[in-house]
Design an enzyme around this catalytic site. Structure first.
Site, PDB file in Angstrom:
ATOM      1  N   GLU A   1     -17.007   8.620  -8.153  1.00  0.00           N
ATOM      2  CA  GLU A   1     -15.966   9.454  -8.786  1.00  0.00           C
ATOM      3  C   GLU A   1     -15.625   8.936 -10.178  1.00  0.00           C
ATOM      4  OE1 GLU A   1     -12.529  10.311  -6.389  1.00  0.00           O
ATOM      5  OE2 GLU A   1     -11.476  11.281  -8.039  1.00  0.00           O
TER       6      GLU A   1
ATOM      7  N   ASP B   1      -8.285  12.544   1.555  1.00  0.00           N
ATOM      8  CA  ASP B   1      -6.850  12.231   1.493  1.00  0.00           C
ATOM      9  C   ASP B   1      -6.192  12.974   0.324  1.00  0.00           C
ATOM     10  OD1 ASP B   1      -7.945  10.735  -0.548  1.00  0.00           O
ATOM     11  OD2 ASP B   1      -6.961   8.852  -0.002  1.00  0.00           O
ATOM     12  N   SER B   2      -7.010  13.719  -0.446  1.00  0.00           N
ATOM     13  CA  SER B   2      -6.444  14.612  -1.462  1.00  0.00           C
ATOM     14  C   SER B   2      -5.551  15.664  -0.815  1.00  0.00           C
ATOM     15  CB  SER B   2      -7.566  15.304  -2.250  1.00  0.00           C
ATOM     16  OG  SER B   2      -8.506  15.890  -1.382  1.00  0.00           O
TER      17      SER B   2
HETATM   18  O1  KIV Z   1      -9.856  12.953  -1.128  1.00  0.00           O
HETATM   19  C1  KIV Z   1     -10.772  13.552  -1.695  1.00  0.00           C
HETATM   20  O2  KIV Z   1     -10.749  14.768  -1.870  1.00  0.00           O
HETATM   21  C2  KIV Z   1     -11.906  12.765  -2.167  1.00  0.00           C
HETATM   22  C3  KIV Z   1     -12.920  13.462  -3.009  1.00  0.00           C
HETATM   23  C4  KIV Z   1     -12.352  13.777  -4.323  1.00  0.00           C
HETATM   24  C5  KIV Z   1     -14.173  12.679  -3.103  1.00  0.00           C
HETATM   25  O3  KIV Z   1     -11.973  11.613  -1.886  1.00  0.00           O
END
Ligand code: KIV
Length: 313
Positions: free
Chosen positions: A209, A71-72
């Site tokens: 994380e 979701d990043s």
């Molecule tokens: O959304 C994302 O990119 C993540 C990673 C940072 C683990 O959850």
């Protein structure tokens, strides 16, 4: 469709370039079972995010074990300030594109904020959409022991789940910012409880994380499921980073754990500036980059134009 056919014939298509980039290593399909084997055999697991077809295909063909549609993408692709705004439909759109690019890596889709926190039935239906419509093999959701029952229910629906504990970005407002978690004894105890609860619930892997290296090492030794760290030190069973971070495609200062492997921003800026300069100086396109009439048509056209000019006199 037509544009694709034309550019492929032109010789410089991404399609052609990508088919020339095998790693040379034998590839196998990564599964939830093979991830566990990797942990057992101490073979570090690699994971990168991807959000579109071309990147997903390059990442997969480079031999990465897991591709995460995180979701990043809210920040990297859509320009939101944090991950809270991204919707199920936006996530699904990207998961489908990535699915078309990934052959061997295990494809994980992130459940966005609001898609699993409210109601168990909705959560299972949303998880099923990622599998059914998006082609994801695993879904990921954030949270510790309080998510264990939900995770069991989703697994009961035949959907493998990846856990995500520590600095969970969807809790940014509750945490009061993006803060490293588990820095005191109470925090460590909570993280251990979270990890064990999710391991018992049957997660396919566990993302850790923003936690101290020592705590990640303890969790990794304690649980049977593979741990995948991001800002969690080298003792995890695997490591994940955000594609845009490793390629220098972000605009703010990078987090401490980010290692930059390329400067795609400079590459893109240089290429775009060079194109602009060529257009302005009429260096692009050249005659070789232009289509031409067949010789007979050209001769016929010249005759017609000549007659027209003669009649106009
Ligand atoms: O959304 C994302 O990119 C993540 C990673 C940072 C683990 O959850």
């Amino acid at each position: 469709m037509r544009a694709q056919a034309l550019s492929a014939r032109g010789g410089g298509a991404l399609e052609d370039i990508m088919s020339l980039t095998p790693t040379g290593e034998p590839r196998h399909k990564v599964t939830t079972a093979s991830l566990r084997d990797q942990k057992l055999h101490h073979e570090p697991i690699s994971c990168l995010t991807a959000y579109d077809y071309a990147t997903a295909r390059l990442v997969d063909e480079a031999g990465i074990d897991m591709v995460l549609v995180g979701d990043s993408l809210a920040q990297t692709m859509l320009g939101y300030d944090n991950t809270l705004s991204v919707t199920m439909d936006e996530m699904l759109h990207h998961v489908k594109a990535v699915r078309r690019g990934v052959k061997n890596a295990l494809l994980i889709a992130d459940m966005p904020y609001g898609s699993y926190q409210v109601d168990t039935k909705d959560a299972i239906l949303n998880a099923a959409r990622f599998v059914k419509e998006g082609g994801a093999e695993v879904i990921k959701l954030e949270g510790g022991e309080r998510r264990a029952d939900l995770i069991r229910r989703i697994i009961d629906a035949e959907i493998p789940v990846a856990g995500h504990i520590g600095l969970t970005p969807q809790s940014v407002n509750v945490m009061g910012g993006y803060k490293v978690q588990g820095k005191n004894l109470g925090g460590i105890e909570q993280l251990m409880r979270d990890a064990v609860a999710l391991d018992r619930a049957g997660v396919a892997c566990l993302f850790l994380e923003g936690i101290p290296r020592e705590v990640a090492a303890m969790i990794t030794a304690e649980v049977g499921t593979p741990t995948i760290g991001i800002g969690a030190g080298p003792e995890c069973d695997g490591q994940v980073l955000v594609f845009h971070d490793i390629m220098g495609l972000t605009f703010g200062p990078a987090a401490k754990f980010v290692r930059r492997y390329g400067d795609a921003a400079a590459l893109i800026t240089n290429a775009v500036q060079a194109f602009r300069a060529d257009v302005r100086s009429q260096q692009y396109p050249s005659d070789e980059e232009s289509y031409h009439l067949p010789r007979e048509t050209k001769a016929a056209l010249d005759t017609v134009l000549m007659r027209k000019r003669a009649m106009a006199r």
